[in-house]
Design a protein around this motif. Structure first.
Motif, PDB file in Angstrom:
ATOM      1  N   GLU A  16     -16.454  29.010  50.407  1.00 31.48           N
ATOM      2  CA  GLU A  16     -17.490  29.049  49.053  1.00 31.48           C
ATOM      3  C   GLU A  16     -17.932  27.669  48.823  1.00 31.48           C
ATOM      4  OE1 GLU A  16     -15.133  31.172  46.414  1.00 31.48           O
ATOM      5  OE2 GLU A  16     -15.053  32.986  47.544  1.00 31.48           O
ATOM      6  N   LEU A  17     -16.767  26.727  48.710  1.00 32.24           N
ATOM      7  CA  LEU A  17     -17.178  25.371  48.265  1.00 32.24           C
ATOM      8  C   LEU A  17     -17.671  24.610  49.426  1.00 32.24           C
ATOM      9  CD1 LEU A  17     -14.282  24.982  45.676  1.00 32.24           C
ATOM     10  CD2 LEU A  17     -16.813  25.353  45.199  1.00 32.24           C
ATOM     11  N   LYS A  18     -17.709  24.916  50.400  1.00 35.73           N
ATOM     12  CA  LYS A  18     -18.233  24.244  51.826  1.00 35.73           C
ATOM     13  C   LYS A  18     -17.268  22.820  51.833  1.00 35.73           C
ATOM     14  CE  LYS A  18     -22.989  25.987  51.511  1.00 35.73           C
ATOM     15  NZ  LYS A  18     -22.853  27.078  50.554  1.00 35.73           N
ATOM     16  N   ALA A  25     -10.868  24.143  44.092  1.00 35.31           N
ATOM     17  CA  ALA A  25     -10.863  25.317  44.668  1.00 35.31           C
ATOM     18  C   ALA A  25      -9.345  25.940  44.242  1.00 35.31           C
ATOM     19  CB  ALA A  25     -10.544  25.109  46.404  1.00 35.31           C
ATOM     20  N   LYS A  26      -8.333  25.056  43.958  1.00 38.68           N
ATOM     21  CA  LYS A  26      -6.945  25.404  43.554  1.00 38.68           C
ATOM     22  C   LYS A  26      -7.470  25.997  42.035  1.00 38.68           C
ATOM     23  CE  LYS A  26      -2.659  23.476  42.443  1.00 38.68           C
ATOM     24  NZ  LYS A  26      -1.830  22.137  42.526  1.00 38.68           N
ATOM     25  N   ALA A  27      -8.116  25.601  41.348  1.00 37.15           N
ATOM     26  CA  ALA A  27      -8.494  26.048  40.021  1.00 37.15           C
ATOM     27  C   ALA A  27      -8.988  27.509  39.898  1.00 37.15           C
ATOM     28  CB  ALA A  27      -9.253  25.240  39.191  1.00 37.15           C
ATOM     29  N   LEU A  28     -10.091  27.522  40.998  1.00 33.38           N
ATOM     30  CA  LEU A  28     -10.766  28.960  41.246  1.00 33.38           C
ATOM     31  C   LEU A  28      -9.952  29.894  41.726  1.00 33.38           C
ATOM     32  CD1 LEU A  28     -14.295  27.572  42.648  1.00 33.38           C
ATOM     33  CD2 LEU A  28     -13.567  28.185  40.201  1.00 33.38           C
ATOM     34  N   ALA A  29      -8.920  29.398  42.420  1.00 33.17           N
ATOM     35  CA  ALA A  29      -7.821  30.494  42.845  1.00 33.17           C
ATOM     36  C   ALA A  29      -7.185  31.275  41.842  1.00 33.17           C
ATOM     37  CB  ALA A  29      -6.861  29.738  43.807  1.00 33.17           C
ATOM     38  N   THR A  39       0.786  21.557  53.028  1.00 29.51           N
ATOM     39  CA  THR A  39      -0.595  21.915  53.556  1.00 29.51           C
ATOM     40  C   THR A  39      -1.837  22.264  52.314  1.00 29.51           C
ATOM     41  OG1 THR A  39      -0.157  24.234  53.791  1.00 29.51           O
ATOM     42  CG2 THR A  39       0.432  22.728  55.750  1.00 29.51           C
ATOM     43  N   VAL A  40      -2.933  22.425  52.699  1.00 28.01           N
ATOM     44  CA  VAL A  40      -3.853  22.630  51.765  1.00 28.01           C
ATOM     45  C   VAL A  40      -3.546  23.998  50.960  1.00 28.01           C
ATOM     46  CG1 VAL A  40      -6.229  23.459  51.384  1.00 28.01           C
ATOM     47  CG2 VAL A  40      -5.636  21.424  52.749  1.00 28.01           C
ATOM     48  N   TYR A  41      -3.176  25.076  51.857  1.00 24.93           N
ATOM     49  CA  TYR A  41      -2.927  26.431  51.355  1.00 24.93           C
ATOM     50  C   TYR A  41      -1.462  26.481  50.466  1.00 24.93           C
ATOM     51  CZ  TYR A  41       1.057  28.171  54.472  1.00 24.93           C
ATOM     52  OH  TYR A  41       2.226  28.400  54.867  1.00 24.93           O
ATOM     53  N   GLU A  42      -0.594  25.560  50.934  1.00 27.21           N
ATOM     54  CA  GLU A  42       0.622  25.585  50.032  1.00 27.21           C
ATOM     55  C   GLU A  42       0.579  24.825  48.881  1.00 27.21           C
ATOM     56  OE1 GLU A  42       3.951  25.171  53.728  1.00 27.21           O
ATOM     57  OE2 GLU A  42       2.883  23.392  53.157  1.00 27.21           O
ATOM     58  N   ASN A  43      -0.447  23.655  48.472  1.00 31.70           N
ATOM     59  CA  ASN A  43      -0.940  23.177  47.339  1.00 31.70           C
ATOM     60  C   ASN A  43      -1.494  24.206  46.599  1.00 31.70           C
ATOM     61  OD1 ASN A  43      -0.101  20.170  47.041  1.00 31.70           O
ATOM     62  ND2 ASN A  43      -0.647  20.313  49.290  1.00 31.70           N
ATOM     63  N   SER A  89      -2.221  36.003  53.946  1.00 34.11           N
ATOM     64  CA  SER A  89      -2.889  36.135  52.942  1.00 34.11           C
ATOM     65  C   SER A  89      -3.015  35.090  52.050  1.00 34.11           C
ATOM     66  CB  SER A  89      -2.178  37.346  51.779  1.00 34.11           C
ATOM     67  OG  SER A  89      -2.052  38.557  52.483  1.00 34.11           O
ATOM     68  N   MET A  90      -2.303  34.197  51.976  1.00 33.01           N
ATOM     69  CA  MET A  90      -2.638  32.909  51.367  1.00 33.01           C
ATOM     70  C   MET A  90      -3.778  31.927  52.037  1.00 33.01           C
ATOM     71  SD  MET A  90       0.905  31.702  49.379  1.00 33.01           S
ATOM     72  CE  MET A  90       1.940  31.890  50.760  1.00 33.01           C
ATOM     73  N   LYS A  91      -3.237  32.065  53.530  1.00 33.73           N
ATOM     74  CA  LYS A  91      -4.091  31.033  54.289  1.00 33.73           C
ATOM     75  C   LYS A  91      -5.677  31.745  54.039  1.00 33.73           C
ATOM     76  CE  LYS A  91      -0.668  29.587  57.552  1.00 33.73           C
ATOM     77  NZ  LYS A  91      -0.318  29.607  58.824  1.00 33.73           N
ATOM     78  N   LYS A  92      -5.631  33.310  54.343  1.00 30.72           N
ATOM     79  CA  LYS A  92      -6.892  33.975  54.155  1.00 30.72           C
ATOM     80  C   LYS A  92      -7.637  33.646  52.871  1.00 30.72           C
ATOM     81  CE  LYS A  92      -9.106  38.641  54.814  1.00 30.72           C
ATOM     82  NZ  LYS A  92      -9.827  38.670  53.475  1.00 30.72           N
ATOM     83  N   ARG A  93      -7.136  33.710  51.753  1.00 30.88           N
ATOM     84  CA  ARG A  93      -7.860  33.309  50.424  1.00 30.88           C
ATOM     85  C   ARG A  93      -8.336  31.835  50.384  1.00 30.88           C
ATOM     86  NH1 ARG A  93     -11.381  33.951  47.224  1.00 30.88           N
ATOM     87  NH2 ARG A  93     -10.891  33.527  44.866  1.00 30.88           N
ATOM     88  N   THR A  94      -7.356  31.083  51.023  1.00 30.86           N
ATOM     89  CA  THR A  94      -7.736  29.725  50.885  1.00 30.86           C
ATOM     90  C   THR A  94      -8.791  29.241  51.781  1.00 30.86           C
ATOM     91  OG1 THR A  94      -5.614  28.881  50.485  1.00 30.86           O
ATOM     92  CG2 THR A  94      -6.885  27.294  51.412  1.00 30.86           C
ATOM     93  N   SER A  95      -8.852  29.916  52.790  1.00 26.48           N
ATOM     94  CA  SER A  95     -10.123  29.724  53.780  1.00 26.48           C
ATOM     95  C   SER A  95     -11.431  30.242  53.111  1.00 26.48           C
ATOM     96  CB  SER A  95      -9.882  30.534  55.173  1.00 26.48           C
ATOM     97  OG  SER A  95     -11.005  30.380  55.939  1.00 26.48           O
ATOM     98  N   GLU A  96     -11.266  31.292  52.150  1.00 29.09           N
ATOM     99  CA  GLU A  96     -12.468  31.640  51.594  1.00 29.09           C
ATOM    100  C   GLU A  96     -12.943  30.874  50.602  1.00 29.09           C
ATOM    101  OE1 GLU A  96     -10.965  36.580  51.930  1.00 29.09           O
ATOM    102  OE2 GLU A  96     -10.876  35.498  50.052  1.00 29.09           O
ATOM    103  N   LEU A  97     -12.018  30.144  49.976  1.00 31.33           N
ATOM    104  CA  LEU A  97     -12.159  29.293  48.786  1.00 31.33           C
ATOM    105  C   LEU A  97     -12.808  28.065  49.401  1.00 31.33           C
ATOM    106  CD1 LEU A  97      -9.133  29.663  46.464  1.00 31.33           C
ATOM    107  CD2 LEU A  97     -11.503  30.142  45.983  1.00 31.33           C
TER     108      LEU A  97
END
Length: 212
Positions: A132-134, A157-161, A100-104, A121-129
């Motif tokens: 942020e980037l729409k 988004a992965k880099a910004l994480a 999935t997106v969050y797993e990647n 927590s990973m899903k929550k942070r992924t959703s925020e990213l």
């Protein structure tokens, strides 16, 4: 007082098999700037940035990040300095893994609660990213099912994480449609306004004048 550059490369030299690719190259990137790196194939653009990214070790010269001299021995060393490179060939895992997106986004640096993965927590942070980037995707979407343009944005988004402050985009529009390119440019401008410094590698002059 003189401003500190986000990145400063001084007198960088690099040879491969006795062939000199870079000779005393100087490059500066200001904070919150989109700086284009332009040239034909074989000009040394990617080689210079791979030295900044830790993928290659320079033969000589100096690399400074936020005014401090750094010596890289690996890409991970560059990550610790907040420098991330997003390659033309996406690093997101192919369909056979069905991640999935969050797993990647959190691959190899998963959040945990004790001995267990903290998926919420990973899903929550992924959703925020993503917000942020729409990015039009959800944390549970399968990467292989998403358009190439969306995957390119997810790479950012992965880099910004990882709290990256310097992003290197290597020919980011090569496989994008015009619509996807404009979406990417909108997000790049957004990142610039947020103080992220960006190196934009390309040979497409029209795109360069739009974004850099």
């Amino acid at each position: 007082m003189e401003k500190t550059c986000a990145v400063s490369l001084k007198n960088i030299c690099k040879s491969f098999g006795g062939v000199q690719v870079l000779k005393n190259v100087n490059f500066e990137l200001q904070k919150g700037e989109v700086h284009a790196l332009v040239g034909g194939n074989g000009a040394g653009k990617s080689t210079l940035m791979k030295i900044l990214n830790g993928a290659y070790v320079k033969d000589s010269g100096t690399v400074q990040v936020e005014g401090k001299v750094v010596e890289y021995h690996s890409i991970q060393d560059a990550w610790k300095c907040g420098v991330r490179m997003i390659y033309q060939e996406l690093s997101l895992l192919p369909k056979r893994y069905s991640l999935t997106v969050y797993e990647n986004i959190f691959l190899a640096r998963e959040m945990k609660k004790g001995f267990f993965l903290d998926k919420e927590s990973m899903k929550k942070r992924t959703s925020e990213l993503l917000n942020e980037l729409k990015i039009e995707a959800t944390p549970n979407d399968i990467i292989a099912d998403l358009p190439v343009g969306t995957c390119q944005l997810i790479e950012i988004a992965k880099a910004l994480a990882t709290d990256a402050q310097v992003l290197i985009l290597d020919e980011p529009t090569a496989s994008l449609t015009e619509r996807e390119t404009q979406i990417l440019f909108d997000r790049v401008r957004q990142l610039k306004n947020n103080g992220i410094s960006i190196v934009y590698i390309s040979h497409r002059m029209k795109a360069i004048f739009q974004i850099a």
